[in-house]
Design a protein around this motif. Structure first.
Motif, short mmCIF file in Angstrom:
data_model
loop_
_atom_site.label_atom_id
_atom_site.label_comp_id
_atom_site.label_asym_id
_atom_site.label_seq_id
_atom_site.Cartn_x
_atom_site.Cartn_y
_atom_site.Cartn_z
N ASN A 107 -20.02 9.95 45.41
CA ASN A 107 -21.26 9.24 45.08
C ASN A 107 -21.42 7.93 45.83
N GLY A 108 -20.43 7.06 45.64
CA GLY A 108 -20.56 5.70 46.13
C GLY A 108 -20.81 5.60 47.62
N ASN A 109 -20.16 6.46 48.39
CA ASN A 109 -20.33 6.42 49.85
C ASN A 109 -21.76 6.73 50.27
N MET A 110 -22.46 7.56 49.48
CA MET A 110 -23.78 8.02 49.88
C MET A 110 -24.92 7.34 49.11
N THR A 111 -24.59 6.41 48.22
CA THR A 111 -25.65 5.78 47.42
C THR A 111 -25.57 4.25 47.46
N ILE A 112 -24.54 3.67 46.87
CA ILE A 112 -24.54 2.24 46.56
C ILE A 112 -23.66 1.40 47.46
N ALA A 113 -23.08 1.99 48.50
CA ALA A 113 -22.13 1.26 49.34
C ALA A 113 -22.70 -0.06 49.84
N LYS A 114 -23.92 -0.01 50.35
CA LYS A 114 -24.55 -1.21 50.92
C LYS A 114 -24.99 -2.19 49.83
N LEU A 115 -25.34 -1.68 48.66
CA LEU A 115 -25.74 -2.54 47.56
C LEU A 115 -24.56 -3.33 47.02
N LEU A 116 -23.39 -2.72 47.02
CA LEU A 116 -22.19 -3.39 46.53
C LEU A 116 -21.68 -4.42 47.52
N ASN A 117 -21.80 -4.10 48.80
CA ASN A 117 -21.26 -4.97 49.84
C ASN A 117 -22.17 -4.95 51.06
N ALA A 177 -16.71 4.71 37.91
CA ALA A 177 -16.10 4.42 36.60
C ALA A 177 -16.38 2.98 36.18
N HIS A 178 -16.35 2.06 37.13
CA HIS A 178 -16.62 0.65 36.84
C HIS A 178 -18.09 0.44 36.48
N ILE A 179 -18.98 0.94 37.33
CA ILE A 179 -20.41 0.76 37.08
C ILE A 179 -20.82 1.50 35.80
N LEU A 323 -30.30 4.45 39.58
CA LEU A 323 -29.55 4.22 38.34
C LEU A 323 -28.41 3.24 38.55
N LEU A 324 -27.53 3.56 39.49
CA LEU A 324 -26.34 2.73 39.70
C LEU A 324 -26.70 1.39 40.31
N GLY A 325 -27.70 1.39 41.20
CA GLY A 325 -28.15 0.13 41.80
C GLY A 325 -28.71 -0.81 40.77
N GLY A 326 -29.40 -0.26 39.78
CA GLY A 326 -29.93 -1.09 38.70
C GLY A 326 -28.83 -1.76 37.91
N VAL A 327 -27.75 -1.03 37.65
CA VAL A 327 -26.62 -1.61 36.92
C VAL A 327 -25.94 -2.69 37.77
N ILE A 328 -25.78 -2.43 39.05
CA ILE A 328 -25.17 -3.42 39.96
C ILE A 328 -25.94 -4.73 39.92
N GLN A 329 -27.26 -4.63 40.00
CA GLN A 329 -28.09 -5.83 39.99
C GLN A 329 -28.05 -6.51 38.62
N MET A 330 -28.16 -5.73 37.55
CA MET A 330 -28.20 -6.29 36.21
C MET A 330 -26.89 -7.00 35.84
N ARG A 331 -25.77 -6.39 36.24
CA ARG A 331 -24.46 -6.93 35.84
C ARG A 331 -23.82 -7.80 36.92
#
Length: 336
Positions: A107-117, A177-179, A323-331
């Protein structure tokens, strides 16, 4: 003039008219034969995996490599390029220009990698072409064997009362698991402290030793310890019970509404790969994943087979990024 002679004269005039009309057309208007499609593959195909041999993504890649080789009539090898939670391998795939390199990613490699870092050197939404969603799995909320409560409701009541005296483990900052746990905290008003570990085996060891009180784990890893009485299952994160571990209820079944989360593994290509090649790989890999033999192997590895089209994977990427990007931003989650 006899009738045969008349027919010959009419035919000759008609042919002459057609020839004259053809010659009168500009060259650009004449129908040209379509160029033959270039043969592919012309050499060995590489599947890049960002995790070590024996890891779940590695097992998935090796499961599809042999039947893909047979279907293509060309050697297919798996190469492990470990590091940065799979992003080193994803970057290699994104920058590949040989048209013979693809990746099996999470998941992470294809979705939120750039949002996290923001410093990740590739953009999954721009630099990767979806091929096929291969398999999905829920996570299993797990606790020590002596955790309080006979069901999810009683467990979460105890967790709320504990506040930040409890802690939860994950295989790293920014993992699903963290998000997912941060999302669960917002749904249940619990507040355990995050403790990252090198991997899920270390998370399980810490939980059995009492250092942490809960974790979201892949069912295939947690179930063995739960069945042995060393850990306790609270519920799976799918909407309903999972065929992978049907004996455990879902969190929604336990009263936690609006919480659904899955991990997944998928095949992707560089965005520069010609679309006809991506389309062919999508058809082949999705068909391979759904064969009885491969489906059984994936199930044993802890996956429910999907074998989607490239469009199906693109839709999943879009929804999970939101979904996951929203959690990253919110938290305020940032990768270390």
């Amino acid at each position: 003039m006899t009738r045969p002679a008349l027919r010959r004269t009419v035919l000759a005039l008609a042919l002459a008219a057609v020839a004259t009309a053809s010659l009168a057309q500009p060259k650009s208007a004449r129908v040209q034969p379509a160029p033959a499609a270039a043969p592919w593959p012309t050499k060995m195909v590489r599947i890049i995996v960002g995790f070590p041999p024996g890891s779940t993504p590695d097992l998935v890649a090796r499961t599809i490599a042999e039947p893909l080789s047979k279907a293509l009539g060309q050697t297919v090898i798996v190469e492990n390029k470990v590091g940065a939670g799979g992003n080193i391998a994803a970057d290699i795939v994104a920058k590949s220009t040989d048209n013979h390199t693809i990746g099996v990613m999470i998941n992470g490699n294809m979705t939120i990698a750039k949002l996290l870092n923001p410093h990740v050197p590739f953009d999954p939404l721009k630099d990767l072409a979806p091929i096929s969603l291969i398999g999905t799995a829920p996570l299993l909320l797990t606790a020590p064997a002596n955790a309080p409560g006979k069901d999810a409701q009683e467990f979460f009541l105890a967790a709320r009362n504990a506040g930040n005296k409890w802690s939860y483990g994950t295989p790293g900052v920014g993992t699903v698991a963290h998000i997912g746990m941060e999302l669960l905290k917002t749904k249940t008003n619990i507040d355990p402290v995050h403790v990252p570990y090198p991997g899920n085996p270390q998370v399980i060891t810490a939980m059995m030793g009492g250092q942490i009180q809960l974790a979201l784990l892949p069912p295939a890893l947690a179930a063995q310890q739960i069945r042995a009485g060393k850990l306790k299952a609270i519920g799976v994160t799918s909407a309903n019970r999972s065929p992978l571990v049907p004996e455990y209820p879902s969190l929604q079944e336990g009263g936690i509404r609006g919480f659904q989360l899955e991990i997944w593994t998928a095949a992707a290509a560089p965005a520069s790969m010609p679309k006809p090649i991506v389309a062919r790989l999508s058809t082949l890999i999705s068909d391979i994943a759904r064969t009885p033999d491969v489906r059984a192997k994936l199930f044993q590895q802890g996956w429910q087979t999907v074998g989607s089209s490239s469009e199906g994977l693109a839709n999943r990427i879009k929804s999970d990024t939101a979904l996951l990007g929203g959690v990253i931003q919110m938290r305020g989650i940032k990768a270390e």
